[in-house]
Design a protein around this motif. Structure first.
Motif, PDB file in Angstrom:
ATOM      1  N   LYS A 234      64.647  56.607 -62.834  1.00 45.12           N
ATOM      2  CA  LYS A 234      64.171  57.353 -63.986  1.00 45.12           C
ATOM      3  C   LYS A 234      62.788  57.900 -63.688  1.00 45.12           C
ATOM      4  N   PHE A 235      62.586  59.181 -64.014  1.00 49.62           N
ATOM      5  CA  PHE A 235      61.305  59.821 -63.720  1.00 49.62           C
ATOM      6  C   PHE A 235      60.192  59.200 -64.559  1.00 49.62           C
ATOM      7  N   ARG A 236      59.082  58.887 -63.882  1.00 46.84           N
ATOM      8  CA  ARG A 236      57.891  58.389 -64.564  1.00 46.84           C
ATOM      9  C   ARG A 236      56.697  59.220 -64.117  1.00 46.84           C
ATOM     10  N   LYS A 237      55.846  59.551 -65.049  1.00 39.42           N
ATOM     11  CA  LYS A 237      54.653  60.308 -64.720  1.00 39.42           C
ATOM     12  C   LYS A 237      53.708  59.444 -63.891  1.00 39.42           C
ATOM     13  N   GLY A 238      52.835  60.089 -63.153  1.00 38.52           N
ATOM     14  CA  GLY A 238      51.851  59.372 -62.369  1.00 38.52           C
ATOM     15  C   GLY A 238      52.396  58.897 -61.039  1.00 38.52           C
ATOM     16  N   PHE A 239      51.701  57.921 -60.462  1.00 34.64           N
ATOM     17  CA  PHE A 239      52.046  57.413 -59.134  1.00 34.64           C
ATOM     18  C   PHE A 239      52.283  55.919 -59.200  1.00 34.64           C
ATOM     19  N   ASN A 240      53.413  55.513 -58.624  1.00 37.13           N
ATOM     20  CA  ASN A 240      53.736  54.097 -58.536  1.00 37.13           C
ATOM     21  C   ASN A 240      53.343  53.595 -57.144  1.00 37.13           C
TER      22      ASN A 240
ATOM     23  N   ILE B 108      34.874  46.465 -68.378  1.00 37.33           N
ATOM     24  CA  ILE B 108      35.046  46.004 -69.759  1.00 37.33           C
ATOM     25  C   ILE B 108      35.381  47.158 -70.706  1.00 37.33           C
ATOM     26  N   THR B 109      35.704  48.310 -70.163  1.00 38.56           N
ATOM     27  CA  THR B 109      36.155  49.424 -70.989  1.00 38.56           C
ATOM     28  C   THR B 109      37.658  49.300 -71.210  1.00 38.56           C
ATOM     29  N   PRO B 110      38.142  49.275 -72.444  1.00 38.02           N
ATOM     30  CA  PRO B 110      39.586  49.162 -72.690  1.00 38.02           C
ATOM     31  C   PRO B 110      40.327  50.387 -72.185  1.00 38.02           C
ATOM     32  N   VAL B 111      41.648  50.258 -72.089  1.00 41.87           N
ATOM     33  CA  VAL B 111      42.458  51.341 -71.533  1.00 41.87           C
ATOM     34  C   VAL B 111      42.248  52.641 -72.303  1.00 41.87           C
ATOM     35  N   GLN B 112      42.163  52.552 -73.631  1.00 39.52           N
ATOM     36  CA  GLN B 112      41.951  53.767 -74.419  1.00 39.52           C
ATOM     37  C   GLN B 112      40.654  54.471 -74.009  1.00 39.52           C
ATOM     38  N   GLY B 113      39.612  53.678 -73.784  1.00 38.43           N
ATOM     39  CA  GLY B 113      38.336  54.246 -73.364  1.00 38.43           C
ATOM     40  C   GLY B 113      38.397  54.833 -71.972  1.00 38.43           C
ATOM     41  N   GLN B 114      39.146  54.194 -71.081  1.00 37.38           N
ATOM     42  CA  GLN B 114      39.293  54.700 -69.713  1.00 37.38           C
ATOM     43  C   GLN B 114      39.935  56.089 -69.710  1.00 37.38           C
TER      44      GLN B 114
ATOM     45  N   PRO C  56      43.664  52.431 -63.541  1.00 35.59           N
ATOM     46  CA  PRO C  56      43.288  51.684 -64.757  1.00 35.59           C
ATOM     47  C   PRO C  56      43.253  50.184 -64.537  1.00 35.59           C
ATOM     48  N   SER C  57      42.627  49.489 -65.487  1.00 35.70           N
ATOM     49  CA  SER C  57      42.605  48.030 -65.478  1.00 35.70           C
ATOM     50  C   SER C  57      42.683  47.546 -66.920  1.00 35.70           C
ATOM     51  N   LEU C  58      42.767  46.243 -67.094  1.00 31.84           N
ATOM     52  CA  LEU C  58      42.856  45.684 -68.444  1.00 31.84           C
ATOM     53  C   LEU C  58      41.565  45.874 -69.229  1.00 31.84           C
TER      54      LEU C  58
ATOM     55  N   ASN D 145      51.580  51.658 -62.333  1.00 25.94           N
ATOM     56  CA  ASN D 145      51.968  50.249 -62.230  1.00 25.94           C
ATOM     57  C   ASN D 145      51.384  49.443 -63.387  1.00 25.94           C
ATOM     58  N   THR D 146      52.107  48.498 -63.887  1.00 26.70           N
ATOM     59  CA  THR D 146      51.643  47.512 -64.885  1.00 26.70           C
ATOM     60  C   THR D 146      50.726  48.125 -65.944  1.00 26.70           C
ATOM     61  N   VAL D 147      49.393  47.938 -65.799  1.00 31.86           N
ATOM     62  CA  VAL D 147      48.452  48.458 -66.793  1.00 31.86           C
ATOM     63  C   VAL D 147      48.570  49.966 -66.913  1.00 31.86           C
ATOM     64  N   GLY D 148      48.998  50.626 -65.823  1.00 35.44           N
ATOM     65  CA  GLY D 148      49.157  52.070 -65.850  1.00 35.44           C
ATOM     66  C   GLY D 148      50.134  52.535 -66.909  1.00 35.44           C
ATOM     67  N   GLU D 149      51.110  51.704 -67.234  1.00 37.00           N
ATOM     68  CA  GLU D 149      52.059  52.056 -68.297  1.00 37.00           C
ATOM     69  C   GLU D 149      51.319  52.234 -69.618  1.00 37.00           C
ATOM     70  N   ALA D 150      50.348  51.363 -69.893  1.00 32.37           N
ATOM     71  CA  ALA D 150      49.560  51.479 -71.116  1.00 32.37           C
ATOM     72  C   ALA D 150      48.735  52.756 -71.103  1.00 32.37           C
ATOM     73  N   ALA D 151      48.212  53.115 -69.928  1.00 33.25           N
ATOM     74  CA  ALA D 151      47.433  54.345 -69.810  1.00 33.25           C
ATOM     75  C   ALA D 151      48.298  55.562 -70.116  1.00 33.25           C
ATOM     76  N   LEU D 152      49.546  55.544 -69.651  1.00 32.01           N
ATOM     77  CA  LEU D 152      50.458  56.661 -69.924  1.00 32.01           C
ATOM     78  C   LEU D 152      50.742  56.784 -71.413  1.00 32.01           C
ATOM     79  N   VAL D 153      50.866  55.650 -72.089  1.00 30.17           N
ATOM     80  CA  VAL D 153      51.096  55.671 -73.539  1.00 30.17           C
ATOM     81  C   VAL D 153      49.904  56.288 -74.251  1.00 30.17           C
TER      82      VAL D 153
END
Length: 530
Positions: free
Chosen positions: A425-431, A355-361, A326-328, A391-399
Motif C-alpha cells: 500500500k502506498f505511503r507518503k514519505g520514506f520508509n 522536547i518539541t512534540p510532533v505537531q510542533g515539529q 521526527p521523534s516523540l 517509520n513509527t513516529v513518522g506515521e504521527a507526523a503524516l497525520v
C-alpha cells in the motif's frame, strides 16, 4: 589475592634498618624534591621488557622530558604516539611520588579495567624489585591499590562518571583519556575538577582520538598560550592552566624512515597518522573516512530563526530539499530537519530538538518551507521538495500534515516509489529499512569524500565523527546521537529520486556515472491528492 606482607616481595611496614653511607646518599638523592624522580627512575626502577625480560629503566631523552613535564607543572596533558613508553614513565613517577611524599592519595584512572590493572602491575613490579633501603613499607598491598607506611596510597579504577567522587585526591593520573566514552569523560571531568581545585595535581596522557572529545578540548586549550592582552604567556601554560607536552614518533631512537615505511605498509596511512603521527583522527570505523572528517570544518550560522540555524540564504534558480526526521519529543531522541540546495549540495539550514512534540515539529517544517518560498519567489512551486520519514513516529507526523492540509506546505511532497517486485500500500514519505539505510550511507560517503556535498554545520560534523559501524549497519556511538545524520540520509534518498529527471542533480549524485537500480523509474512528479 593479596600478597603476604611477610614475604620478600614487599617491605614490612615501620621496620627498623641500618644504612651504609652509600645507601644514605642514594636515599637523599631520591628524596630530592627537585629531581629525585629522575635519579630514582634511572637507578632503582625496573621494567619488564616483552623480549629482554627484567631491565633497569633507561629513559630516552624524550621520556626524561616527559618526566619533567609530570613534575614541573601542576596540571599537564601529554600527547604521545603508541608504544612510546608513556605508561612506563608514569609508573616510575607515580611510585616515586607515593614513596617520597607522605599522606598523598594518587588515583590512577584508565579507560578500561585491564588498563588500570596493567598500570598497577607495572608499579607493583617496580616496587618489588626496588631495594629495601629505598622503598617504603606497605600496610596494604593488592592488585587494585597499595598503601604505604608513610600514609600515601595508590588506587586504580576504571574511568566512569563517578570515579574519584568523594576522594581527596593529591595526584590524578588519567591513562588513554581520549578513548574514554565522550559522555563518561565529560561526567568524570566535571566530577573530578572540584577535587583538583583544592590543591591536587593532574597528569593526563593519551594517544589522540576524536578532535571533539574531552582530551582534545583540554589539549587544544593547553596550546592557546596567549593572555587577555594578546601576548604570549611566559609560564608555558595554556589558557586552561595546563602544560601540553608532545613527542613525535621519530623521537624514539629505534624509529627511522625505514621503520615508518614498514609500519605504513602494515597498518596503512590512516592508522599511522593517528597512532604515531598523533593526528586527531577518529579511532572507530566511521562511515566517512576519518582523514576526510579531520579536514572538514564547520562554521557559525549566518542567522537564526528561532532554533533553526541558517548557513546560506535561499536564492532563486536553485532547487531546495527539506527533510524531517521526527521523534516523540519527550526528551529522548532528537527530531531533526535538514535543508540542502541543489545541484550544489550545500547545506543551507538545520533544526534539532528533543522536547518539541510532533505537531510542533511539522509546523517548524512548514515554517522553513514558507521562508524558502518567500526568498525564491515564483520558483517555489517547482523548486522546493520536502519529505519525512514515515517509520513509527513518522506515521504521527503524516497525520499532522494531513490535518494541517498538505496544500499549506509550499513545494512538492516527495515519496519513495514502490520497489521492484514489491506490492504494498502506498505511503507518503520514506520508509527506512536496513537496505535503504545502507544504500543511502554508501551514497553519503561518496558525496562527502568526493567533495560533492558541503556540510556547514558543526553539530552535523560532530555526529558524523560518531557515526560508526555497529554490526551490519551504521549508527551513533553509545551515548551519542545520529538524528541529524538520519535527516541527512533522507536528503540523499530524495536526491537520488530527483536525479532521474534533473541532469545537474544526476551529475552530482552519479557514482562512476551510473546508479544502482533499486527503484522502478519514477513518475514525472510526486504529488498525492487528498
Amino acid at each position: 589475592m593479596a600478597k603476604s606482607l611477610e614475604g620478600v616481595l614487599t617491605k614490612k611496614a615501620h621496620s627498623k634498618e641500618k644504612f651504609t653511607e652509600a645507601q644514605v646518599h642514594d636515599l637523599l638523592m631520591c628524596a630530592d624534591p627537585k629531581d629525585g624522580y629522575e635519579y630514582f627512575s634511572k637507578n632503582f626502577f625496573y621494567i619488564q621488557h616483552p623480549v629482554k625480560g627484567k631491565l633497569l629503566f633507561e629513559p630516552y631523552e624524550y621520556q626524561i622530558n616527559l618526566l619533567h613535564s609530570y613534575h614541573d607543572y601542576r596540571f599537564n596533558i601529554n600527547m604521545l604516539p603508541r608504544q612510546s613508553g608513556k605508561t612506563t614513565c608514569a609508573s616510575a613517577y607515580l611510585l616515586w611520588y607515593a614513596m617520597f611524599h607522605p599522606d598523598q592519595t594518587i588515583l590512577v584512572a584508565a579507560h578500561k579495567f585491564t588498563g588500570a590493572q596493567e598500570i598497577m602491575q607495572r608499579i607493583r613490579y617496580g616496587y618489588e624489585l626496588c631495594p629495601d633501603y629505598i622503598r617504603c613499607g606497605v600496610v596494604s598491598y593488592n592488585k587494585g591499590s597499595m598503601e604505604f607506611d608513610n600514609g600515601s596510597r595508590i588506587v586504580s579504577q576504571t574511568t566512569t562518571g563517578t570515579t574519584g567522587r568523594g576522594m581527596s585526591i593529591s595526584l590524578l593520573y588519567c591513562d588513554e583519556f581520549a578513548f574514554v566514552q565522550p559522555n563518561i569523560a565529560n561526567e568524570f571531568w566535571t566530577s573530578i575538577s572540584p577535587t583538583l581545585a583544592t590543591g591536587g595535581r593532574a597528569i593526563i596522557t593519551s594517544t589522540p582520538n576524536s578532535d571533539e572529545d574531552q582530551f582534545a578540548i583540554i589539549w587544544k586549550e593547553s596550546q592557546d598560550k596567549f593572555d587577555e592582552y594578546g601576548g604570549e604567556r611566559d609560564d608555558g601554560l595554556g589558557r586552561n592552566g595546563f602544560h601540553g607536552f608532545r613527542s613525535e614518533w621519530y623521537d624514539h631512537p629505534d624509529r627511522d624512515d625505514n621503520w615508518k615505511k614498514q609500519e605504513l605498509g602494515r597498518i596503512g596511512e590512516e592508522r599511522f597518522r593517528r597512532e604515531y603521527g598523533c593526528e586527531f583522527l577518529v579511532y572507530d570505523e566511521t562511515l566517512i573516512n576519518s582523514i576526510k572528517l579531520s579536514e572538514l570544518v564547520g562554521r557559525e550560522p549566518i542567522m537564526k530563526m528561532g532554533q533553526v540555524r541558517w548557513y546560506k540564504k535561499p536564492t532563486p534558480g536553485n532547487i531546495y530539499l527539506v527533510a524531517l526526521d521526527p521523534s516523540l519529543g519527550t526528551g529522548g531522541d532528537y527530531s531533526a530537519i535538514e535543508v540542502f540546495e541543489l545541484p550544489s549540495m550545500i547545506q543551507c539550514a538545520e533544526w534539532q530538538h528533543n522536547i518539541t512534540p510532533v505537531q510542533g515539529q511539522v509546523k517548524i517544517l512548514r515554517d522553513v518551507l514558507k521562508y524558502i518560498a518567500e526568498e525564491i519567489g515564483s520558483d517555489s512551486t517547482n523548486n522546493i521538495y520536502w519529505s519525512a520519514e514515515n517509520n513509527t513516529v513518522g506515521e504521527a507526523a503524516l497525520v499532522v500534515i494531513q490535518d494541517l492540509g498538505e496544500e499549506t506546505f509550499p513545494g512538492l511532497f516527495v515519496s519513495e516509489p514502490a520497489r521492484k517486485g514489491h506490492v504494498r500500500k502506498f505511503r507518503k514519505g520514506f520508509n527506512t529499512t536496513h537496505g535503504s539505510k545502507i544504500s543511502a550511507c554508501s551514497r553519503l560517503k561518496f558525496l562527502i569524500e568526493e567533495d560533492k556535498m558541503k556540510i556547514n554545520s558543526r553539530p552535523m560534523l560532530s555526529e558524523l565523527k560518531g557515526f560508526i559501524a555497529r554490526g551490519v549497519t551504521f549508527a551513533a556511538k553509545e551515548g551519542q546521537h545520529d538524528d541529524l545524520v538520519a535527516a541527512l540520509l533522507l536528503i540523499v534518498r530524495m536526491s537520488v529520486i530527483l536525479a532521474d529527471w534533473d541532469p545537474k542533480v544526476f551529475e552530482t549524485m552519479s557514482v562512476n556515472n551510473h546508479f544502482d537500480e533499486e527503484w522502478d523509474a519514477p513518475l514525472p512528479i510526486f504529488i498525492s491528492s487528498n
